[in-house]
Write a protein that holds these residues in place. Structure first.
Motif, short mmCIF file in Angstrom:
data_model
loop_
_atom_site.label_atom_id
_atom_site.label_comp_id
_atom_site.label_asym_id
_atom_site.label_seq_id
_atom_site.Cartn_x
_atom_site.Cartn_y
_atom_site.Cartn_z
N THR A 32 40.35 47.57 39.09
CA THR A 32 40.56 48.67 38.16
C THR A 32 39.89 48.50 36.80
OG1 THR A 32 42.66 47.65 37.45
CG2 THR A 32 42.77 49.30 39.20
N THR A 33 39.41 47.29 36.47
CA THR A 33 38.84 47.06 35.15
C THR A 33 37.37 47.47 35.11
OG1 THR A 33 38.73 45.42 33.35
CG2 THR A 33 37.99 44.71 35.53
N ASN A 34 36.82 47.55 33.91
CA ASN A 34 35.39 47.80 33.74
C ASN A 34 34.64 46.51 34.04
OD1 ASN A 34 32.75 48.18 32.80
ND2 ASN A 34 33.40 49.54 31.15
N LEU A 39 30.75 41.16 35.21
CA LEU A 39 29.76 40.73 36.19
C LEU A 39 28.51 40.17 35.53
CD1 LEU A 39 29.93 43.54 38.92
CD2 LEU A 39 30.80 41.20 39.08
N ASP A 40 28.24 40.61 34.31
CA ASP A 40 27.06 40.14 33.60
C ASP A 40 27.35 40.11 32.11
OD1 ASP A 40 24.50 39.41 32.84
OD2 ASP A 40 23.78 41.49 32.84
N GLN A 90 34.48 50.27 43.30
CA GLN A 90 35.91 50.27 42.98
C GLN A 90 36.52 51.62 43.32
OE1 GLN A 90 34.85 49.15 38.87
NE2 GLN A 90 36.58 47.71 38.98
N PHE A 91 37.77 51.59 43.73
CA PHE A 91 38.53 52.78 44.06
C PHE A 91 39.69 52.85 43.07
CE2 PHE A 91 36.33 51.16 47.70
CZ PHE A 91 35.84 52.28 48.36
N LYS A 92 39.57 53.72 42.08
CA LYS A 92 40.52 53.75 40.97
C LYS A 92 41.34 55.04 40.97
CE LYS A 92 37.55 51.15 37.77
NZ LYS A 92 37.05 51.08 36.38
N SER A 128 50.58 55.19 45.24
CA SER A 128 49.33 54.92 44.54
C SER A 128 48.52 53.89 45.31
CB SER A 128 49.63 54.38 43.13
OG SER A 128 50.37 53.17 43.21
N LEU A 129 47.22 53.83 45.01
CA LEU A 129 46.35 52.84 45.64
C LEU A 129 45.22 52.47 44.69
CD1 LEU A 129 43.32 53.90 46.93
CD2 LEU A 129 44.90 55.38 48.16
N ASP A 130 44.74 51.25 44.83
CA ASP A 130 43.50 50.83 44.20
C ASP A 130 42.83 49.83 45.11
OD1 ASP A 130 44.28 47.97 43.42
OD2 ASP A 130 45.78 49.08 42.26
N GLY A 131 41.54 49.59 44.91
CA GLY A 131 40.85 48.64 45.77
C GLY A 131 39.40 48.47 45.40
#
Length: 220
Positions: A32-34, A39-40, A90-92, A128-131
């Protein structure tokens, strides 16, 4: 469990820095984060795309679709030092409601076939869902577009799915044949709603595998 999983080759994330990042942040935060700076940290090699509003039916361990999902897709593209690319999808802000539009009359719960006894989920259960998906692209893939649309050919964001984004931003087309999802994690939560189980984790083996269920009752 997503229909795309029939095309997933289950393997492990091998980049130590990525493993450390996921383990440090935790799966739900990673989903869920930016991710652009995570990542870089230098900020020189990542691009963010989305959100793209999406809908999908959701399949469970018994093979039936058990819920309809709504969520926002986000794609983070990182160019690695060796010139290859890593895509994290991401699935937010996701939600689900049972049954799916094509659920069978007896709607098996998503985790019904992973552990006995089997169970079912009633209609009208919401949650709810996230992934996330991790998709390493092989050597030889070239990023041919940085257009902000999900579909750079049709210049549209609807409909949007994993194949459309990757295969219109990169050449040659590779998803899912040569650049499959290697690691995935989804977390579903439904609160009480008179459920006997109200949380389900659907994950690749390197993220702990499946656990729990969204279940209204056990079957005899």
């Amino acid at each position: 469990m997503w229909k795309a999983e029939s095309l997933i080759r289950v393997s492990l994330v091998t980049a130590p820095s990525l493993i450390t990042l996921i383990n440090t942040t935790g799966d739900d935060v990673f989903a869920t984060t930016n991710l652009t700076t995570l990542l870089d940290p230098t900020g020189n090699g990542t691009q963010h795309y989305g959100p793209y509003n999406s809908m999908s039916t959701d399949s469970g361990t018994c093979g039936n679709d058990w819920a309809n999902d709504t969520f926002d897709r986000h794609f983070t593209v990182r160019k690695n030092p060796d010139g290859t690319f890593l895509v994290v999808e991401q699935f937010k802000d996701g939600s689900f409601i049972t049954p799916a539009s094509d659920s069978p009359a007896v709607n098996f719960s998503p985790g019904a076939c992973q552990n006995p006894p089997a169970g079912v989920v009633n209609a009208g259960v919401t949650g709810s869902l996230d992934g996330y998906f991790i998709i390493p692209l092989p050597p030889g893939e070239t990023q041919t577009s940085m257009d902000p649309h999900c579909d750079t050919v049709g210049m549209t964001n609807t409909p949007c799915d994993t194949m459309t984004f990757i295969d219109t931003h990169f050449t040659p087309t590779c998803y899912p044949t040569t650049c499959p999802v290697t690691t995935f994690f989804f977390h579903y939560s439904a609160g009480d709603q008179m459920l006997v189980q109200h949380e389900w984790k659907n994950a690749s083996p390197d993220r702990g595998g499946n656990h729990g269920d969204i279940r209204s009752m056990n079957l005899p």
